[in-house]
Design an enzyme around this catalytic site. Structure first.
Site, PDB file in Angstrom:
ATOM      1  N   GLU A  49       0.825  -1.203   0.000  1.00  0.00           N
ATOM      2  CA  GLU A  49       0.000   0.000   0.000  1.00  0.00           C
ATOM      3  C   GLU A  49       0.857   1.250   0.000  1.00  0.00           C
ATOM      4  O   GLU A  49       1.906   1.318   0.636  1.00  0.00           O
ATOM      5  CB  GLU A  49      -0.886   0.014   1.245  1.00  0.00           C
ATOM      6  CG  GLU A  49      -1.684  -1.255   1.337  1.00  0.00           C
ATOM      7  CD  GLU A  49      -2.926  -1.121   2.175  1.00  0.00           C
ATOM      8  OE1 GLU A  49      -3.308   0.009   2.509  1.00  0.00           O
ATOM      9  OE2 GLU A  49      -3.498  -2.170   2.477  1.00  0.00           O
TER      10      GLU A  49
ATOM     11  N   CYS B 214      -2.997   6.830   8.895  1.00  0.00           N
ATOM     12  CA  CYS B 214      -1.981   6.128   9.688  1.00  0.00           C
ATOM     13  C   CYS B 214      -2.588   4.934  10.391  1.00  0.00           C
ATOM     14  O   CYS B 214      -3.626   5.055  11.035  1.00  0.00           O
ATOM     15  CB  CYS B 214      -1.428   7.036  10.784  1.00  0.00           C
ATOM     16  SG  CYS B 214      -0.524   8.424  10.190  1.00  0.00           S
TER      17      CYS B 214
HETATM   18  N1  SAH Z   1       6.898   1.230  11.793  1.00  0.00           N
HETATM   19  C1  SAH Z   1       7.100   2.654  11.648  1.00  0.00           C
HETATM   20  C2  SAH Z   1       6.474   3.161  10.399  1.00  0.00           C
HETATM   21  C3  SAH Z   1       4.967   3.081  10.354  1.00  0.00           C
HETATM   22  S1  SAH Z   1       4.445   4.697  10.588  1.00  0.00           S
HETATM   23  C4  SAH Z   1       6.625   3.365  12.904  1.00  0.00           C
HETATM   24  O1  SAH Z   1       6.017   2.709  13.752  1.00  0.00           O
HETATM   25  O2  SAH Z   1       6.916   4.540  13.069  1.00  0.00           O
HETATM   26  C5  SAH Z   1       2.909   4.599  11.035  1.00  0.00           C
HETATM   27  C6  SAH Z   1       2.573   5.724  12.013  1.00  0.00           C
HETATM   28  O3  SAH Z   1       1.201   5.651  12.244  1.00  0.00           O
HETATM   29  C7  SAH Z   1       3.271   5.484  13.337  1.00  0.00           C
HETATM   30  O4  SAH Z   1       3.533   6.616  14.073  1.00  0.00           O
HETATM   31  C8  SAH Z   1       2.208   4.644  13.981  1.00  0.00           C
HETATM   32  O5  SAH Z   1       2.389   4.513  15.308  1.00  0.00           O
HETATM   33  C9  SAH Z   1       0.953   5.393  13.589  1.00  0.00           C
HETATM   34  N2  SAH Z   1      -0.252   4.584  13.726  1.00  0.00           N
HETATM   35  C10 SAH Z   1      -0.345   3.247  13.683  1.00  0.00           C
HETATM   36  N3  SAH Z   1      -1.627   2.855  13.890  1.00  0.00           N
HETATM   37  C11 SAH Z   1      -2.348   3.978  14.055  1.00  0.00           C
HETATM   38  C12 SAH Z   1      -3.746   4.237  14.267  1.00  0.00           C
HETATM   39  N4  SAH Z   1      -4.625   3.249  14.350  1.00  0.00           N
HETATM   40  N5  SAH Z   1      -4.128   5.528  14.392  1.00  0.00           N
HETATM   41  C13 SAH Z   1      -3.235   6.536  14.279  1.00  0.00           C
HETATM   42  N6  SAH Z   1      -1.920   6.353  14.067  1.00  0.00           N
HETATM   43  C14 SAH Z   1      -1.481   5.086  13.952  1.00  0.00           C
END
Ligand code: SAH
Length: 357
Positions: free
Chosen positions: A110, A349
């Site tokens: 994606e 996100c």
């Molecule tokens: N693995 C890396 C890259 C993915 S980034 C990381 O964790 O940073 C994805 C971003 O979206 C991260 O900050 C993650 O914590 C956030 N994220 C994941 N699930 C989410 C959700 N349900 N709602 C909002 N942000 C979320």
């Protein structure tokens, strides 16, 4: 392990082996392409022609590169350009576009294109799936399949550029996957996006949940990129509850490594903090977080939780979000709230999981 839906799709598409990376032209620098054409008995300037067609004009196949002699082109079928196919695209009311891209081996990843008045930001995946299994993230619930190659990351940016017909101004490594597990390919992709596609290093953001030793390793590359760490909790116990891998990475050690990052690169660190109602969004959490970050050259991005089917967390009220922000401000912590785009297309996100296939 990969999700059932993803399995169905990958099996229904004719599976072919991933081509050998050395043969793929995308991801190669101008010098590498120049060497390669010469090995093929062609003059050096053909390298520059291929380079421009790959990165500036966005060629999808050798046949597109009409300036090359036809006879030679036809003999080069063993050298794929390395472009994916758009398998599915959805457009949210806020104009955010989510893409499911099919890779050469049939797997699906994606990518998200996020337009705004002055920018076009591409949110790229660095892996097919993700092994980190964070409790609030849909990608992690689907398991992990493989790392992406640098060219497969660069391709995502070229695909979104082509689809919008606009220059890409920013790239964030916030799609599927944990970039620091795939550090070499991510660093190679960053260099190519900067030097070949022409995106400023500071407009590229690497986001990580953090892995012991890996932040230091990234720092040593001295990239001038924006660096974000997904913190999400104000103490170790809470962090372990949300992020299983945190068990092997105490919060103090993670923060020390982040301080080292600032020292080595001279760049500040952004901390991402997802706000989950009643879990990590109380005033005591804000104060605890402020204590950890006092005097640290950093910035906190608060991300109100985006709902996913597999978890029953709640997004806090606007009032609770503002209160959390104000408490950090009072403690002189630089902070902003990031409302995600693309919610209606499951493109925000944490919502990436190949659900629309
Ligand atoms: N693995 C890396 C890259 C993915 S980034 C990381 O964790 O940073 C994805 C971003 O979206 C991260 O900050 C993650 O914590 C956030 N994220 C994941 N699930 C989410 C959700 N349900 N709602 C909002 N942000 C979320």
């Amino acid at each position: 392990m990969i999700s059932k839906k993803l399995l169905m799709v990958t099996h229904s598409i004719e599976q072919s082996a991933q081509p050998a990376t050395e043969k793929i032209l995308l991801g190669k620098s101008l010098a590498e392409l120049t060497d390669w054409v010469q090995q093929q008995g062609q003059p050096a300037y053909r390298g520059k022609q291929i380079y421009q067609w790959l990165y500036q004009k966005g060629a999808r196949s050798l046949a597109d590169i009409s300036v090359l002699p036809k006879k030679w082109r036809e003999n080069l079928t063993y050298y794929p350009l390395g472009r994916s196919e758009i398998h599915y695209r959805s457009i949210a009311p806020d104009r955010t576009r989510k893409y499911l891209l099919r890779l050469a081996d049939g797997l699906i990843i994606e990518t998200v294109g996020i337009p705004s008045a002055k920018r076009l930001t591409v949110c790229v995946s660095s892996q097919v799936g993700c092994p980190m299994a964070c409790d609030f993230c849909a990608t992690g619930k689907g398991g992990f399949t493989r790392n992406l190659k640098a060219y497969e990351i660069v391709d995502q940016v070229l695909t979104v550029r082509e689809d919008f017909g606009e220059r890409v101004s920013n790239v964030v490594f916030m799609g599927m996957g944990e970039p620091l597990i795939n550090l070499d390919e991510v660093v190679a992709a960053v260099k190519s996006l900067n030097q070949d596609v022409g995106i400023g290093a500071r407009s590229l953001t690497i986001s990580t949940v953090g892995l012991p030793g890996k932040i230091r390793e990234l720092a040593r590359h001295k990239l001038q990129v924006t660096f974000a760490v997904s913190l999400h909790a104000s103490n170790q116990q809470l962090r372990e509850q949300l992020i299983p891998s945190a068990k092997h990475y105490p919060l103090d050690v993670l923060l020390d490594e982040c301080r080292e990052y600032v020292q080595i690169t001279g760049r500040r660190v952004s901390f991402e903090y997802i706000l989950l109602s009643g879990i990590n969004d109380l005033p005591k959490h804000a104060r605890e977080l402020a204590r950890h970050l006092k005097g640290f050259q950093s910035h906190v991005n608060l991300i109100p939780y985006n709902p996913i089917q597999e978890a029953d967390y709640q997004r806090p009220s606007k009032k609770a979000i503002e209160q959390f922000k104000n408490l950090l401000k009072q403690e002189r912590i630089a902070v902003s709230i990031r409302y995600s785009r693309g919610l209606e297309a499951d493109a925000a996100c944490g919502q990436l999981r190949s659900s629309r296939i």
